[in-house]
Write an enzyme that holds these catalytic residues in place. Structure first.
Site: not given
Ligand SMILES: *Cc1c(COP(=O)(O)O)cnc(C)c1O
Length: 380
Positions: A101, A198
């Site tokens: 990421y 997510k």
């Molecule tokens: C979005 C995401 C992050 C970061 O998360 P945030 O809530 O945006 O800080 C880290 N790892 C993965 C795999 C992601 O999809």
């Protein structure tokens, strides 16, 4: 630890019925009366992550991930950064999977490097090559359960075995799989991290993160989280707790629809290639089948040459072009122009991320409507 089925635990684990309230209220108070607190450790203050809203969530998340303990944080990047700060010191070396990421990649190559932590990137699918990258100072191996945007599944079992052999901390970002599809603690990972922004929250309306692991690890990380101050606000705690209750329902639907959409796209005459671990032609299909309860709601595909993927994205009705993933609405991105725009073109080509690639985070809409939407846009 989970004693009942996932859906039962999602609804009931960690719930505290204060004053008989069926739903956890929001404790919109930063500070709490001393009462019989004797030292600072017993003080209750929002940044110390010990209000009722935090405690209830910690318990629910530990139950889902099957860990002894868990924490919530202000974002996924907060969970990752705080864990790194707590577990690594200057002079340490970390092995990290290729194609991480973007935020994690930036943390590793800039901030950690500035603090004297050295990182070597490894091919998650080639465990035979890891030993050559290991150093006497290696302390951690860091993997992701499903990679972005190639939707690959690293050799996670080898990751755990390698960590055990060499006494490394095994850390995994489980955002893409979610505990409904995969619980890394059961496989032997030490620390599980999430962007709860997510799938865990699932409604694209809260930024949050999760850290799950042993009591001992969480007790090492909590003081760092308290000092960094990346605490989750009580209202966001409430929304995350509410969102979590439907995780099982959402993920089952998203797994199912993604499978249907992937199968449809892979048979479509205007589509060159589809990447989805549920498809038998995916290079990690059998590994994903062994490790996961479902193949997730994430897929990527490339239309055949002559189709402009930018125009294709704009002509979709239900699939909205926006960053992020894991929500109830279907979202699409073009990684070469968004998440991976900073990666040099030649490197993108080497990884297999073409300019035409479209990543899809499948929502909970009716599968038939999504399929018709993509079909119409591809044929336009
Ligand atoms: C979005 C995401 C992050 C970061 O998360 P945030 O809530 O945006 O800080 C880290 N790892 C993965 C795999 C992601 O999809």
């Amino acid at each position: 630890m989970k004693k009942f089925g996932l859906d039962t635990e999602l609804v009931h684990a960690g719930e505290i019925h204060i004053n008989g309230a069926v739903t956890m209220p929001i404790f919109q108070s930063v500070t709490y009366l001393f009462e019989d607190a004797e030292d600072y450790d017993q003080v209750r203050y929002s940044r110390l992550n010990n209000t009722e809203n935090h405690i209830a969530l910690h318990e629910k998340i530990a139950t889902l991930e099957g860990s002894e303990a868990a924490l919530v944080t202000a974002s996924g990047m907060a969970a990752i950064s705080v864990s790194m700060l707590a577990c690594l010191k200057s002079g340490d070396h970390v092995l990290m999977q290729d194609g991480l990421y973007g935020g994690t990649y930036h943390l590793a190559t800039n901030l950690l490097a500035n603090l004297g932590v050295e990182v070597t990137f490894i091919n998650g699918d080639a465990p035979d090559s890891w030993e050559a990258a290991r150093k006497p100072t290696t302390r951690m191996i860091y993997l992701e359960s499903i990679s972005n945007p190639l939707i690959e599944v690293a050799d996670l079992e080898a990751g755990v075995a390698f960590a055990r052999t060499h006494d490394l901390l095994s850390v995994i970002d489980n955002t893409f799989a979610s505990p409904a599809n995969f619980r890394p603690i059961e496989l032997g990972f030490d620390l599980v991290l999430h962007s709860a922004t997510k799938y865990l929250n699932g409604h694209s309306d809260v930024a949050a993160g999760v850290i799950a692991g042993s009591e001992e690890l969480i007790n090492r990380i909590l003081p760092v989280l308290n000092i960094v101050g990346a605490t989750l606000d009580p209202h966001a705690c409430f929304l995350l707790q509410r969102g979590l209750k439907t995780l099982g329902l959402r993920i089952r639907k998203q797994n199912e629809t993604a499978m249907q959409l992937a199968a449809f796209l892979s048979n479509h005459p205007k589509v060159k290639h589809v990447r989805y671990p549920g498809l038998p032609n995916h290079p990690n299909h059998s590994r994903a089948t062994d490790l996961f309860d479902g193949f997730s709601g994430m897929l990527s595909f490339e239309p055949k040459s002559g189709i402009d993927s930018g125009k294709l994205c704009k002509s979709l009705r239900f699939a909205k072009e926006a960053p992020s993933l894991g929500g109830i609405e279907t979202l699409i991105t073009r990684p070469a122009f968004t998440s991976h725009a900073a990666v040099p073109g030649a490197e993108r080509a080497r990884l297999g991320i073409s300019d035409e690639m479209i990543r899809v985070s499948v929502g909970i809409e009716d599968a038939v409507d999504l399929i018709n939407d993509f079909d119409r846009a591809l044929n336009a």
